[in-house]
Design a protein around this motif. Sequence first.
Motif, PDB file in Angstrom:
ATOM      1  N   SER A  94       0.838  -1.203   0.000  1.00 54.60           N
ATOM      2  CA  SER A  94       0.000   0.000   0.000  1.00 54.60           C
ATOM      3  C   SER A  94       0.872   1.252   0.000  1.00 54.60           C
ATOM      4  O   SER A  94       2.008   1.242   0.480  1.00 54.60           O
ATOM      5  CB  SER A  94      -0.930  -0.001   1.213  1.00 54.60           C
ATOM      6  OG  SER A  94      -0.187   0.154   2.407  1.00 54.60           O
ATOM      7  N   TRP A  95       0.325   2.358  -0.494  1.00 62.33           N
ATOM      8  CA  TRP A  95       1.110   3.586  -0.583  1.00 62.33           C
ATOM      9  C   TRP A  95       1.455   4.146   0.792  1.00 62.33           C
ATOM     10  O   TRP A  95       2.507   4.773   0.969  1.00 62.33           O
ATOM     11  CB  TRP A  95       0.352   4.634  -1.405  1.00 62.33           C
ATOM     12  CG  TRP A  95      -0.848   5.222  -0.708  1.00 62.33           C
ATOM     13  CD1 TRP A  95      -2.130   4.773  -0.775  1.00 62.33           C
ATOM     14  CD2 TRP A  95      -0.855   6.343   0.177  1.00 62.33           C
ATOM     15  NE1 TRP A  95      -2.962   5.541   0.000  1.00 62.33           N
ATOM     16  CE2 TRP A  95      -2.206   6.530   0.590  1.00 62.33           C
ATOM     17  CE3 TRP A  95       0.114   7.229   0.636  1.00 62.33           C
ATOM     18  CZ2 TRP A  95      -2.578   7.546   1.452  1.00 62.33           C
ATOM     19  CZ3 TRP A  95      -0.268   8.233   1.506  1.00 62.33           C
ATOM     20  CH2 TRP A  95      -1.584   8.399   1.901  1.00 62.33           C
ATOM     21  N   ARG A  98       4.533   2.248   1.970  1.00 64.57           N
ATOM     22  CA  ARG A  98       5.710   2.683   1.205  1.00 64.57           C
ATOM     23  C   ARG A  98       6.154   4.069   1.673  1.00 64.57           C
ATOM     24  O   ARG A  98       7.352   4.346   1.769  1.00 64.57           O
ATOM     25  CB  ARG A  98       5.394   2.701  -0.294  1.00 64.57           C
ATOM     26  CG  ARG A  98       5.159   1.316  -0.894  1.00 64.57           C
ATOM     27  CD  ARG A  98       5.309   1.355  -2.416  1.00 64.57           C
ATOM     28  NE  ARG A  98       4.383   2.302  -3.021  1.00 64.57           N
ATOM     29  CZ  ARG A  98       3.162   1.994  -3.447  1.00 64.57           C
ATOM     30  NH1 ARG A  98       2.716   0.752  -3.306  1.00 64.57           N
ATOM     31  NH2 ARG A  98       2.382   2.901  -4.006  1.00 64.57           N
TER      32      ARG A  98
END
Length: 290
Positions: A94-95, A98
């Motif tokens: 998932s962003w 990250r």
Amino acid sequence: MHKRRLQLLFMLPAFIVYSLFVMVPMLGSFYFSFTDWNGLNARYHFVGINNYISLIHDAEVWIALKNTIVFAVLVTLIQNVLSLLLAILVDGSSWVKRFLRVVYLIPALLSALAIGYIWSYLYNPVLGVINMALQNIGLGHWAQDWLGDPKWSMYSVVFTNIWQWMGLSMIIYLAGLQAIPGDLYEAADIDGAGNWERFVKITFPLIAPAFTVNILISIIGSFKVFDIIYVMTKGGPGTATESLAILLYKKAFNFNEMGYGTAIAIVMFLIILFISIFQLRILRSRELDA
């Protein structure tokens, strides 16, 4: 034979550079540790093992060694536990995860001098953010002179060092986690294994190489720590945070006892070498068992 000579020819430039900037200074340091050189002129006398005998009877050396061991143990244990927990938390695609990886890694990219000055301001007993925050939430009795009190100075420096390098250890653990095949976790789910069983039976054994790297980096870095302590406390108050590297610096550059300081450096090198070999053998055997 021609191929071997060609390989050696390509290795020669790197070998020359390594010899000039690493091997020659190391051999020079070993020689000067047996002298009374003051570092200011070319005259010195060979004193044999007198510097090493003085080390054994120097109370300040034993205090610095004790402080270094305490620092190394605290940093190695706490940093690796927290780094592994962070790696597990941000393991995903998932962003948000990250983004958090980048955020946690930023302190490791900053200068130790900058971090030391920033945290010195945060720890300031009068204007520091930490004490002001404690007072604002009604916990003013918890406020401390974090760097000026011998009871808290070592823990304050340890926390700052962990804060700086925890992200780098996290990335190494994360690389180990992402190398584990997903099929193993699927099989564990089918067998009804819980999260703890999955961690003990699958995750922890298979991240053994990452564990080995992080333990060695933590121990070696802790035993030669200098910059963060020098900026924040200069080894004080008194000798509460004085490490072997700080003592080496004081003896060699403040008191012009370069020969004695070099002897301390040689002892540091031997301690780190012994501990590294010992740890590597234990951790490598764990990797093979896993």
